[in-house]
Design a protein around this motif. Structure first.
Motif, PDB file in Angstrom:
ATOM      1  N   ASN A 168       4.541  -9.516 -29.810  1.00 52.37           N
ATOM      2  CA  ASN A 168       4.471  -8.060 -29.616  1.00 52.37           C
ATOM      3  C   ASN A 168       5.483  -7.304 -30.481  1.00 52.37           C
ATOM      4  N   VAL A 169       5.708  -7.776 -31.700  1.00 51.90           N
ATOM      5  CA  VAL A 169       6.618  -7.090 -32.610  1.00 51.90           C
ATOM      6  C   VAL A 169       5.842  -6.662 -33.848  1.00 51.90           C
ATOM      7  N   ASP A 170       5.881  -5.375 -34.160  1.00 50.43           N
ATOM      8  CA  ASP A 170       5.295  -4.831 -35.384  1.00 50.43           C
ATOM      9  C   ASP A 170       6.435  -4.589 -36.359  1.00 50.43           C
ATOM     10  N   PHE A 171       6.548  -5.440 -37.370  1.00 53.69           N
ATOM     11  CA  PHE A 171       7.673  -5.335 -38.288  1.00 53.69           C
ATOM     12  C   PHE A 171       7.569  -4.120 -39.214  1.00 53.69           C
ATOM     13  N   SER A 172       6.404  -3.464 -39.209  1.00 51.40           N
ATOM     14  CA  SER A 172       6.251  -2.248 -40.013  1.00 51.40           C
ATOM     15  C   SER A 172       6.446  -0.973 -39.182  1.00 51.40           C
ATOM     16  N   PRO A 230      11.309   3.524 -36.437  1.00 47.53           N
ATOM     17  CA  PRO A 230      12.260   3.551 -35.315  1.00 47.53           C
ATOM     18  C   PRO A 230      11.789   4.400 -34.145  1.00 47.53           C
ATOM     19  N   GLU A 231      11.042   5.454 -34.413  1.00 51.93           N
ATOM     20  CA  GLU A 231      10.602   6.340 -33.341  1.00 51.93           C
ATOM     21  C   GLU A 231       9.328   5.857 -32.646  1.00 51.93           C
ATOM     22  N   ASP A 232       8.677   4.817 -33.160  1.00 49.58           N
ATOM     23  CA  ASP A 232       7.464   4.300 -32.536  1.00 49.58           C
ATOM     24  C   ASP A 232       7.792   3.618 -31.215  1.00 49.58           C
ATOM     25  N   LYS A 233       6.869   3.752 -30.270  1.00 48.13           N
ATOM     26  CA  LYS A 233       7.056   3.104 -28.980  1.00 48.13           C
ATOM     27  C   LYS A 233       6.943   1.593 -29.134  1.00 48.13           C
ATOM     28  N   ARG A 234       7.892   0.890 -28.560  1.00 52.98           N
ATOM     29  CA  ARG A 234       7.889  -0.563 -28.637  1.00 52.98           C
ATOM     30  C   ARG A 234       7.204  -1.132 -27.409  1.00 52.98           C
ATOM     31  N   PRO A 235       6.236  -2.037 -27.591  1.00 52.73           N
ATOM     32  CA  PRO A 235       5.558  -2.607 -26.416  1.00 52.73           C
ATOM     33  C   PRO A 235       6.491  -3.494 -25.613  1.00 52.73           C
ATOM     34  N   GLY A 236       6.148  -3.670 -24.337  1.00 48.63           N
ATOM     35  CA  GLY A 236       6.950  -4.537 -23.486  1.00 48.63           C
ATOM     36  C   GLY A 236       6.849  -5.992 -23.917  1.00 48.63           C
ATOM     37  N   GLY A 237       7.890  -6.732 -23.628  1.00 47.80           N
ATOM     38  CA  GLY A 237       7.891  -8.151 -23.962  1.00 47.80           C
ATOM     39  C   GLY A 237       7.874  -8.408 -25.451  1.00 47.80           C
ATOM     40  N   ALA A 246      17.534 -11.505 -28.734  1.00 54.75           N
ATOM     41  CA  ALA A 246      17.339 -10.382 -29.655  1.00 54.75           C
ATOM     42  C   ALA A 246      18.540 -10.140 -30.558  1.00 54.75           C
ATOM     43  N   ASN A 247      19.733 -10.198 -30.007  1.00 56.44           N
ATOM     44  CA  ASN A 247      20.923  -9.933 -30.810  1.00 56.44           C
ATOM     45  C   ASN A 247      21.115 -11.008 -31.876  1.00 56.44           C
TER      46      ASN A 247
END
Length: 463
Positions: free
Chosen positions: A127-131, A134-141, A105-106
């Motif tokens: 599982n990445v939503d580029f849109s 910052p406050e949206d919950k990020r899914p696992g993995g 990730a880094n």
């Protein structure tokens, strides 16, 4: 296009292994602060462990030793990796080094040019939503894929070299390899052009994808074996029955199945029988937990661990159970008491399993259709019929019968091989479309009938 090949050496593997996951966010304070050599060794003795994979670099992109090449975890104040390796070697336990490749990730954040790109030039991720805000919950993995080319490739090779120079290396365990699909970053586009490949053709893009990974593996192996010739090397993500063959670049095949999470208990037997044909030692990986990686609170019953370990040994495979190290570096002793119940039993039987050769005289021909192959394997297992895998070009004379499980799988060469096998006294059980040619127009084997066409109904019954 030149294939890159550096055959990895053959090694004998310990049978009682642990994969100690340690993907630790930079937001966690005091990482590794409670590591204690005696407590670590107590856990390994309780678990009857003789091999444990320890982390050099995790999916967050952080290293767990004082690296001058990569980025040390910002809240780690010690050489955690070095202390773990030394503590293991002091009690005769081997400690291969884990290193993430495909997810970091880094590195993806600070070097977006290192990420895998699709045909439109967009980053490839899981599982990445580029849109997302910052406050949206990020899914696992949630991870972006990185490409083993250019600057990222040079970083990984330099860090591999650094690790080989710093430590007494038992092996390397590279993770998240070959699973992103073809990459169309500038490095890969230039590489395809240099090889005379057309990036617009899916077949050419796939060929270069495989070649790029083979070259990365060969480069890592060259560095490792120059100073540690007996070190094991494994690239996780490569042991697919239906994928390209990366086994020449690895010392062993590791079969990560986690039966209580994906695939169930039926997946491992077929995979072990298939990878036996590759001629390399095998390791089966399950988990001490019920779900998946990151489940700190899950404990399988010792009876379940013992059953899984016994099945691994019975199929000629060394055992590995996944665990999670607490971010502060302290081992969970209850976990190792549980694992110890299984590995005490393995100690009694391990000389009779790993490295053994299947003696089954029933062959299962791999058709390339997972549902057909796995379904047929399940029927054989439910009928208590042991089997070995039969492959094109393999000597079939050991088999009394070969089963073709249903998927279309024959060309003229393999059909001729099976006809010769039958002429020599062997028998075939042909299911589904296995005798059809690739165009689905005619039988390539004599089944005592001609092919009229596909069935009118989804399900047919013979009485």
């Amino acid at each position: 296009m030149r294939q890159v090949l550096e055959e990895a050496p053959m090694v004998k593997l310990p049978a009682r292994q642990i994969h100690l996951d340690f993907h630790t966010s930079e937001l966690i304070p005091d990482v590794g602060s409670r590591f204690d050599k005696r407590q670590w060794q107590e856990a390994l003795r309780l678990g009857h462990v003789n091999w444990i994979n320890v982390f050099a670099k995790c999916h967050h992109g952080w290293s767990y030793y004082p690296t001058r090449v990569g980025n040390m975890h910002p809240t780690l104040k010690r050489d955690l990796l070095g202390e773990q390796i030394a503590a293991c070697h002091e009690i005769g336990v081997r400690a291969p080094i884990y290193y993430t490749v495909g997810w970091s990730a880094n590195d993806a954040l600070t070097h977006p040019e290192w990420t895998v790109r699709d045909r439109q030039g967009k980053p490839v991720a899981r599982n990445v939503d580029f849109s997302a805000r910052p406050e949206d919950k990020r899914p696992g993995g949630s991870w972006q894929f990185l490409c083993p080319s250019g600057g990222y490739r040079e970083l990984m090779l330099a860090q591999t070299r650094e690790l080989c120079e710093r430590y007494e290396v038992d092996g390397f365990w590279y993770d998240i390899c070959t699973i992103s699909g073809p990459c169309f970053c500038p490095n890969c586009l230039a590489g395809m052009a240099a090889e005379g490949l057309d990036a617009a053709r899916d077949e050419d893009a796939q060929r270069y994808f495989i070649l790029n990974w083979q070259r990365f593996m060969a480069a890592c192996n060259e560095i490792i074996h120059a100073s540690h010739p007996q070190a094991t090397v494994f690239y996780n993500g490569t042991t697919s029955i239906y994928g390209p063959d990366y086994m020449p670049w690895m010392t062993q095949a590791e079969l990560e199945d986690l039966p209580t999470t994906w695939g169930g208990y039926d997946k491992f037997p077929l995979r072990s029988r298939f990878f036996f044909t590759k001629g390399k030692p095998m390791i089966a990986m399950s988990g001490k937990f019920h779900t998946s990686w990151g489940e700190f609170g899950g404990f399988k019953h010792p009876d379940a661990l013992r059953f899984e370990a016994a099945a691994m040994i019975a199929y000629g495979v060394a055992c590995n159970f996944g665990d999670q190290l607490h971010p502060l570096g302290e081992m969970d002793l209850a976990t190792y008491r549980n694992i110890g119940e299984a590995y005490k039993y393995v100690e009694q039987i391990e000389d009779y399993g790993p490295g053994g050769e299947p003696c089954a005289n029933l062959g299962l021909w791999i058709t390339g259709s997972n549902s057909d192959d796995q379904g047929t394997a399940n029927m054989l297992m439910e009928s208590q019929l042991d089997f070995a895998v039969a492959l094109p070009g393999q000597d079939l004379s050991r088999f009394e019968t070969v089963v073709l499980g249903g998927g279309r799988c024959l060309d003229e060469t393999s059909a001729a091989q099976l006809r010769d096998y039958v002429a020599g006294g062997g028998s075939l059980l042909v299911l589904g479309e296995s005798a059809l040619d690739p165009a689905r127009e005619r039988f390539l084997l004599d089944v005592g009938a001609g092919y009229v066409g596909p069935a009118q109904y989804e399900l047919d019954y013979l009485v």
